[in-house]
Scaffold this active site. Structure first.
Site, PDB file in Angstrom:
ATOM      1  N   GLU A 246       0.877  -1.174   0.000  1.00 51.92           N
ATOM      2  CA  GLU A 246       0.000   0.000   0.000  1.00 51.92           C
ATOM      3  C   GLU A 246       0.902   1.207   0.000  1.00 51.92           C
ATOM      4  OE1 GLU A 246      -2.945   0.143  -0.716  1.00 51.92           O
ATOM      5  OE2 GLU A 246      -3.088  -2.031  -0.657  1.00 51.92           O
ATOM      6  N   CYS A 280      -2.523   8.310   4.121  1.00 55.62           N
ATOM      7  CA  CYS A 280      -2.297   8.067   2.692  1.00 55.62           C
ATOM      8  C   CYS A 280      -3.568   8.363   1.904  1.00 55.62           C
ATOM      9  CB  CYS A 280      -1.740   6.676   2.421  1.00 55.62           C
ATOM     10  SG  CYS A 280      -2.725   5.367   3.061  1.00 55.62           S
TER      11      CYS A 280
HETATM   12  C1  UN1 Z   1      -3.876   5.635   5.915  1.00 57.14           C
HETATM   13  O1  UN1 Z   1      -4.335   6.609   5.376  1.00 57.14           O
HETATM   14  O2  UN1 Z   1      -2.648   5.455   5.956  1.00 57.14           O
HETATM   15  O3  UN1 Z   1      -9.239   5.846   6.035  1.00 57.14           O
HETATM   16  C2  UN1 Z   1      -4.778   4.679   6.575  1.00 57.14           C
HETATM   17  C3  UN1 Z   1      -8.765   6.274   7.075  1.00 57.14           C
HETATM   18  C4  UN1 Z   1      -8.133   5.356   8.112  1.00 57.14           C
HETATM   19  C5  UN1 Z   1      -7.053   4.530   7.550  1.00 57.14           C
HETATM   20  C6  UN1 Z   1      -6.066   5.338   6.837  1.00 57.14           C
HETATM   21  N1  UN1 Z   1      -9.133   4.689   8.826  1.00 57.14           N
HETATM   22  O4  UN1 Z   1      -8.788   7.423   7.327  1.00 57.14           O
END
Ligand code: UN1
Length: 488
Positions: A246, A280
């Site tokens: 990822e 991310c």
């Molecule tokens: C990430 O952005 O690295 O969708 C993970 C979200 C989280 C997970 C994010 N629950 O905001």
């Protein structure tokens, strides 16, 4: 000051060389952690390999029961865990609590899965045959996790499905969040997982490289595109190593003229600035239909000016919209500021310019730009910097959204079902949200992206499939050998 240890074969063990862990809120050293060398990495992988022979032969239901135990421990210690995450990452406490719950949900989901059907029965073309699919663990899974969700992603999104499926795990937390990594190992230890089933080795990118190059079977990686590419190369050149990566994104929220504007502004604000844009899935772009651009901007800027920046446990957020802490490191702040300098230099319309703040603190920057081929519009900044990009027609919105190398998450604000369907089908993204922003994924859904954002789809609920080989088994009940497809 914490002196960290590795967790190998059920024991907490000192290292030889140590690195410092710095608190991003005050830049004080708060811990020293062992940097694991090649020899140690190879030894741990060997231990995990041996332990896997026993672990895979325990029934899935029994393996699942360890997760029930783990869930209870996470629930009991949730305050302590959330405070540690905030201290170590600078994340606002409310976000840290949410991360603990996200991790807990993954552990609960894993426990639930342990009693659900596993594999599939597939009808054969020939009535004398019975065919089914079983799931075999790949072996030892390396979990190399990022600092931004050190507890949920590090400890559970990849590790929990890997273990339930009968793999053993060697976990290397980010060197920026070793304390949370250590706490995860403590929880697995206390939950009674057999020795060598879950192992932790601290270290930086070099340790990670040793782990990737070791006799590991699968790598679950969350982090940068550069490292992800290197991991994919190692796998391609190996005999049978696999990986799920990822990586970055340039996620976006797209606002159509018919959208509920207050809802859209809220979605944009959270997606751009929560965790200082260091998710991310954070939206680096707000793609807004030109007919409502001025109204949108007015509301958005008003709200963006009310973002509270302070230490993660602070209570200065009275009338604020979002509370954010420092970014993770001075290097990260410098990287973000380089993008801001570029944005300023290129005569973009700056709507909010980040203030000069001390230490790792950094405040939001908002600018407006037509869509163009610029690094700050196409690359991941991983900071509280957001572009407002106008569009005219639905096809322009799709073209702009898709015109990056990434494809992780997209939030689309509209009430028009025809627009919804077209956007769903045409946007390159692994996660599509309607009348929401681009953040807020849930553990029981697959998490992953397309294009350069993801490879091998193996995070959260999708991990269960990434860490097994699906094996087709066929029994013949005829007295002669039979063939399908009319073969004689
Ligand atoms: C990430 O952005 O690295 O969708 C993970 C979200 C989280 C997970 C994010 N629950 O905001």
């Amino acid at each position: 000051m914490i002196k960290g240890k590795n967790y190998i074969n059920g024991e907490f063990i000192d290292g030889n060389i140590y690195f410092d862990k710095i608190n991003p809120s005050d830049l004080e050293i708060i811990g020293k952690f062992p940097k694991s060398d090649k020899l140690l990495v190879e030894e741990v992988v060997k231990i995990a390999k041996n332990s896997q022979k026993l672990w895979k032969n325990i029934s899935k239901v029994k393996r699942g029961e360890y997760f029930d135990n783990l869930c209870q421990r996470i629930s009991r210690r949730k305050d302590e865990i959330a405070h540690l995450i905030s201290k170590e990452t600078g994340k606002n406490l409310n976000e840290s609590y949410a991360e603990v719950i996200e991790a807990l949900h993954m552990a609960q989901f894993t426990f639930g899965k342990s009693r659900m059907p596993s594999g599939e029965i597939i009808p054969s073309e020939l009535s004398e045959r019975d065919s089914y699919v079983i799931r075999k663990p790949k072996g030892v899974v390396a979990v190399i996790s990022p600092w931004n969700f050190p507890f949920a992603i590090g400890g559970f999104w990849c590790a929990a499905p890997s273990l339930l499926e009968g793999n053993t795990v060697v976990f290397k937390p980010s060197e920026l969040t070793p304390m949370t990594g250590q706490l995860i190992a403590e929880l697995y230890h206390e939950a009674g997982f057999p020795n060598g089933v879950f192992n932790l080795i601290h270290g930086d990118g070099e340790t990670g490289k040793y782990l990737v190059e070791s006799d590991i079977n699968h790598i679950c990686f969350t982090g940068s595109v550069e490292v992800g590419k290197e991991i994919r190369k190692v796998c391609a050149e190996s005999r049978d190593k696999t990986c799920s990566c990822e990586m970055g994104s340039k996620s976006a929220v797209i606002v159509f003229e018919d959208a509920d504007l207050d809802l859209a502004v809220q979605a944009c604000l959270n997606s751009a600035f929560k965790l200082s844009g260091q998710r991310c899935v954070s939206a680096g772009r707000l793609i807004v239909q030109r007919s409502i651009l001025e109204q949108f901007k007015e509301k958005f800027i008003e709200q963006a000016k009310k973002v509270y920046i302070g230490e993660p446990f602070g209570d200065g957020c009275n009338d604020c919209t979002i509370a954010i802490g420092p970014v993770i490191s001075l290097e990260q702040k410098e990287r973000i500021n380089k993008y801001v300098d570029m944005i300023k230099k290129e005569q973009n319309d700056i709507l909010i310019l980040g203030d000069e703040l001390n230490g790792c603190f950094i405040s939001p920057t908002v600018f407006q730009s037509e869509w163009k081929d610029k690094s700050y519009l196409k690359e991941e900044i991983f900071g509280p910097v957001v572009a407002i990009v106008p569009f005219d027609l639905i096809d322009d919105a799709i073209r702009i959204y898709n015109d990056t190398d990434y494809g992780l998450a997209v939030g689309i604000c509209t009430n028009n079902y025809r627009i919804m369907r077209k956007m769903r089908d045409e946007c390159d993204a692994g996660m599509i949200y309607f009348n929401l922003g681009s953040i807020g994924a849930e553990s029981s859904l697959p998490f992953g992206g397309v294009k350069m954002s993801g490879y091998g789809h193996g995070s959260a609920a999708a991990t269960f499939d990434a860490v097994v080989h699906q094996v087709a088994v066929t029994y013949n009940h005829a007295e002669i050998v039979t063939f399908p497809q009319g073969l004689k």
